[in-house]
Write a protein that holds these residues in place. Structure first.
Motif, PDB file in Angstrom:
ATOM      1  N   GLY A  56       0.796  -1.218   0.000  1.00 54.19           N
ATOM      2  CA  GLY A  56       0.000   0.000   0.000  1.00 54.19           C
ATOM      3  C   GLY A  56       0.832   1.272   0.000  1.00 54.19           C
ATOM      4  N   THR A  57       2.166   1.147  -0.029  1.00 46.86           N
ATOM      5  CA  THR A  57       3.042   2.314  -0.005  1.00 46.86           C
ATOM      6  C   THR A  57       3.254   2.861  -1.413  1.00 46.86           C
ATOM      7  N   GLY A  58       3.213   4.187  -1.512  1.00 44.30           N
ATOM      8  CA  GLY A  58       3.548   4.871  -2.753  1.00 44.30           C
ATOM      9  C   GLY A  58       4.770   5.731  -2.534  1.00 44.30           C
ATOM     10  N   LEU A  59       5.593   5.864  -3.556  1.00 39.94           N
ATOM     11  CA  LEU A  59       6.755   6.750  -3.435  1.00 39.94           C
ATOM     12  C   LEU A  59       7.147   7.289  -4.801  1.00 39.94           C
ATOM     13  N   ALA A  60       7.885   8.386  -4.753  1.00 39.48           N
ATOM     14  CA  ALA A  60       8.488   8.970  -5.948  1.00 39.48           C
ATOM     15  C   ALA A  60       9.891   9.408  -5.581  1.00 39.48           C
ATOM     16  N   CYS A  61      10.866   8.967  -6.351  1.00 45.94           N
ATOM     17  CA  CYS A  61      12.270   9.348  -6.161  1.00 45.94           C
ATOM     18  C   CYS A  61      12.614  10.316  -7.283  1.00 45.94           C
ATOM     19  N   VAL A  62      13.028  11.523  -6.910  1.00 40.87           N
ATOM     20  CA  VAL A  62      13.254  12.581  -7.889  1.00 40.87           C
ATOM     21  C   VAL A  62      14.722  12.986  -7.862  1.00 40.87           C
ATOM     22  N   ALA A  63      15.356  12.980  -9.006  1.00 38.45           N
ATOM     23  CA  ALA A  63      16.768  13.345  -9.102  1.00 38.45           C
ATOM     24  C   ALA A  63      16.925  14.857  -9.227  1.00 38.45           C
ATOM     25  N   ASP A 134      12.650  19.068 -16.159  1.00 37.71           N
ATOM     26  CA  ASP A 134      14.103  19.246 -16.245  1.00 37.71           C
ATOM     27  C   ASP A 134      14.890  18.191 -15.468  1.00 37.71           C
ATOM     28  N   THR A 135      14.294  17.071 -15.174  1.00 36.30           N
ATOM     29  CA  THR A 135      14.990  15.991 -14.467  1.00 36.30           C
ATOM     30  C   THR A 135      14.261  14.677 -14.741  1.00 36.30           C
ATOM     31  N   VAL A 136      14.495  13.694 -13.913  1.00 38.81           N
ATOM     32  CA  VAL A 136      13.859  12.389 -14.060  1.00 38.81           C
ATOM     33  C   VAL A 136      13.378  11.925 -12.695  1.00 38.81           C
ATOM     34  N   CYS A 137      12.292  11.178 -12.678  1.00 41.40           N
ATOM     35  CA  CYS A 137      11.849  10.585 -11.414  1.00 41.40           C
ATOM     36  C   CYS A 137      11.237   9.218 -11.671  1.00 41.40           C
ATOM     37  N   TYR A 138      11.231   8.440 -10.616  1.00 40.76           N
ATOM     38  CA  TYR A 138      10.671   7.101 -10.653  1.00 40.76           C
ATOM     39  C   TYR A 138       9.607   7.011  -9.582  1.00 40.76           C
ATOM     40  N   GLY A 150       5.544   0.371 -11.246  1.00 36.52           N
ATOM     41  CA  GLY A 150       6.450   1.507 -11.315  1.00 36.52           C
ATOM     42  C   GLY A 150       6.162   2.388 -12.508  1.00 36.52           C
ATOM     43  N   SER A 151       6.637   3.636 -12.436  1.00 32.69           N
ATOM     44  CA  SER A 151       6.499   4.605 -13.521  1.00 32.69           C
ATOM     45  C   SER A 151       7.766   5.431 -13.615  1.00 32.69           C
ATOM     46  N   ILE A 152       8.131   5.813 -14.822  1.00 37.07           N
ATOM     47  CA  ILE A 152       9.269   6.698 -15.042  1.00 37.07           C
ATOM     48  C   ILE A 152       8.766   7.938 -15.762  1.00 37.07           C
ATOM     49  N   ALA A 153       9.140   9.098 -15.243  1.00 36.71           N
ATOM     50  CA  ALA A 153       8.819  10.370 -15.890  1.00 36.71           C
ATOM     51  C   ALA A 153      10.121  11.124 -16.097  1.00 36.71           C
ATOM     52  N   ARG A 154      10.240  11.735 -17.269  1.00 37.51           N
ATOM     53  CA  ARG A 154      11.444  12.484 -17.605  1.00 37.51           C
ATOM     54  C   ARG A 154      11.021  13.771 -18.306  1.00 37.51           C
ATOM     55  N   HIS A 155      11.558  14.876 -17.820  1.00 33.68           N
ATOM     56  CA  HIS A 155      11.305  16.190 -18.426  1.00 33.68           C
ATOM     57  C   HIS A 155       9.807  16.462 -18.603  1.00 33.68           C
ATOM     58  N   GLY A 156       9.034  16.117 -17.595  1.00 35.57           N
ATOM     59  CA  GLY A 156       7.604  16.426 -17.589  1.00 35.57           C
ATOM     60  C   GLY A 156       6.714  15.452 -18.321  1.00 35.57           C
ATOM     61  N   THR A 157       7.265  14.358 -18.800  1.00 35.05           N
ATOM     62  CA  THR A 157       6.473  13.379 -19.548  1.00 35.05           C
ATOM     63  C   THR A 157       6.638  12.001 -18.935  1.00 35.05           C
ATOM     64  N   PRO A 169      17.641  -1.868 -16.913  1.00 27.63           N
ATOM     65  CA  PRO A 169      17.646  -0.530 -17.469  1.00 27.63           C
ATOM     66  C   PRO A 169      17.443  -0.555 -18.981  1.00 27.63           C
ATOM     67  N   ASP A 170      16.934   0.527 -19.507  1.00 23.73           N
ATOM     68  CA  ASP A 170      16.757   0.677 -20.939  1.00 23.73           C
ATOM     69  C   ASP A 170      18.076   1.180 -21.517  1.00 23.73           C
ATOM     70  N   GLU A 171      18.764   0.362 -22.258  1.00 22.11           N
ATOM     71  CA  GLU A 171      20.087   0.708 -22.775  1.00 22.11           C
ATOM     72  C   GLU A 171      20.036   1.846 -23.792  1.00 22.11           C
ATOM     73  N   ASN A 172      18.869   2.160 -24.347  1.00 19.62           N
ATOM     74  CA  ASN A 172      18.759   3.205 -25.344  1.00 19.62           C
ATOM     75  C   ASN A 172      18.505   4.583 -24.763  1.00 19.62           C
ATOM     76  N   VAL A 173      18.420   4.691 -23.443  1.00 19.95           N
ATOM     77  CA  VAL A 173      18.162   5.973 -22.781  1.00 19.95           C
ATOM     78  C   VAL A 173      19.391   6.381 -22.010  1.00 19.95           C
ATOM     79  N   ALA A 174      19.905   7.566 -22.332  1.00 18.05           N
ATOM     80  CA  ALA A 174      21.075   8.083 -21.624  1.00 18.05           C
ATOM     81  C   ALA A 174      20.665   8.607 -20.253  1.00 18.05           C
ATOM     82  N   PRO A 175      21.562   8.521 -19.275  1.00 16.42           N
ATOM     83  CA  PRO A 175      21.240   9.064 -17.948  1.00 16.42           C
ATOM     84  C   PRO A 175      21.093  10.578 -18.001  1.00 16.42           C
ATOM     85  N   VAL A 176      20.303  11.114 -17.069  1.00 15.94           N
ATOM     86  CA  VAL A 176      20.087  12.560 -17.021  1.00 15.94           C
ATOM     87  C   VAL A 176      21.256  13.217 -16.351  1.00 15.94           C
TER      88      VAL A 176
END
Length: 176
Positions: A56-63, A134-138, A150-157, A169-176
């Motif tokens: 029942g726990t929700g979280l978001a980790c934001v870089a 302007d960042t990434v979060c999970y 889980g969900s991944i959002a990057r740059h507002g999307t 990890p998705d090898e086609n996505v560069a780290p932020v």
């Protein structure tokens, strides 16, 4: 940790405990200093978190942003201590509309973490895009009915959703 380290180094099980057998460990393989430090840090973090029921726990980790910036992006306001104390005593006593409005946020090295021990609000689609500008979060929701999502959002999307936590990890996505 010493027993686990010994098992990883020699392949021998700790006396009185079975060897998991999930991965073959060659004899006399030594960990690098970085691997040893990572294992020690993992043990420290696991000990610091302790045991808790995470269903029942929700979280978001934001870089890259701190707790104050997360609050600003969500146009949120601090909640009075007495309201928090009451809701923590029995979060399910309140209606979902009320209890989902309360999310904890804290600074961690490299960013911030938002959490809600009783709900999915931190990883809702309306939250993740705001936090990820302007960042990434999970985001993660440990749904007691249908398993963790889980969900991944990057740059507002929101780029990925209904993801299995801990997936590769998705090898086609560069780290932020």
């Amino acid at each position: 940790m010493a027993a686990v380290h010994q098992q990883l180094v020699t392949g021998a099980a700790e006396p009185g405990r079975p060897t998991p057998g999930l991965f073959p460990v060659p004899e006399r393989v030594c960990l690098t200093d970085a691997e040893r430090a990572a294992a020690q840090e993992a043990n420290r973090l696991i000990t610091a978190l302790g045991a808790f029921d995470y269903d029942g726990t929700g979280l978001a980790c934001v870089a890259g942003i701190d707790a104050d910036e997360a609050v600003r992006r969500l146009e949120a306001a601090p909640v009075e201590d007495e309201v928090i104390n009451e809701s923590l005593e029995d979060p399910y006593e309140y209606g979902m509309d009320e209890s989902l409005q309360i999310i904890g946020v804290t600074f961690v090295p490299g960013g911030c973490v938002m959490t809600q021990p009783w709900g999915y609000a931190p990883q809702m689609p309306g939250v993740l895009p705001r936090l990820s500008a302007d960042t990434v979060c999970y985001g993660l929701y440990s749904d007691p009915k249908s398993s963790s999502q889980g969900s991944i959002a990057r740059h507002g999307t929101v780029e990925g959703w209904d993801l299995h936590p801990g997936g590769g990890p998705d090898e086609n996505v560069a780290p932020v």
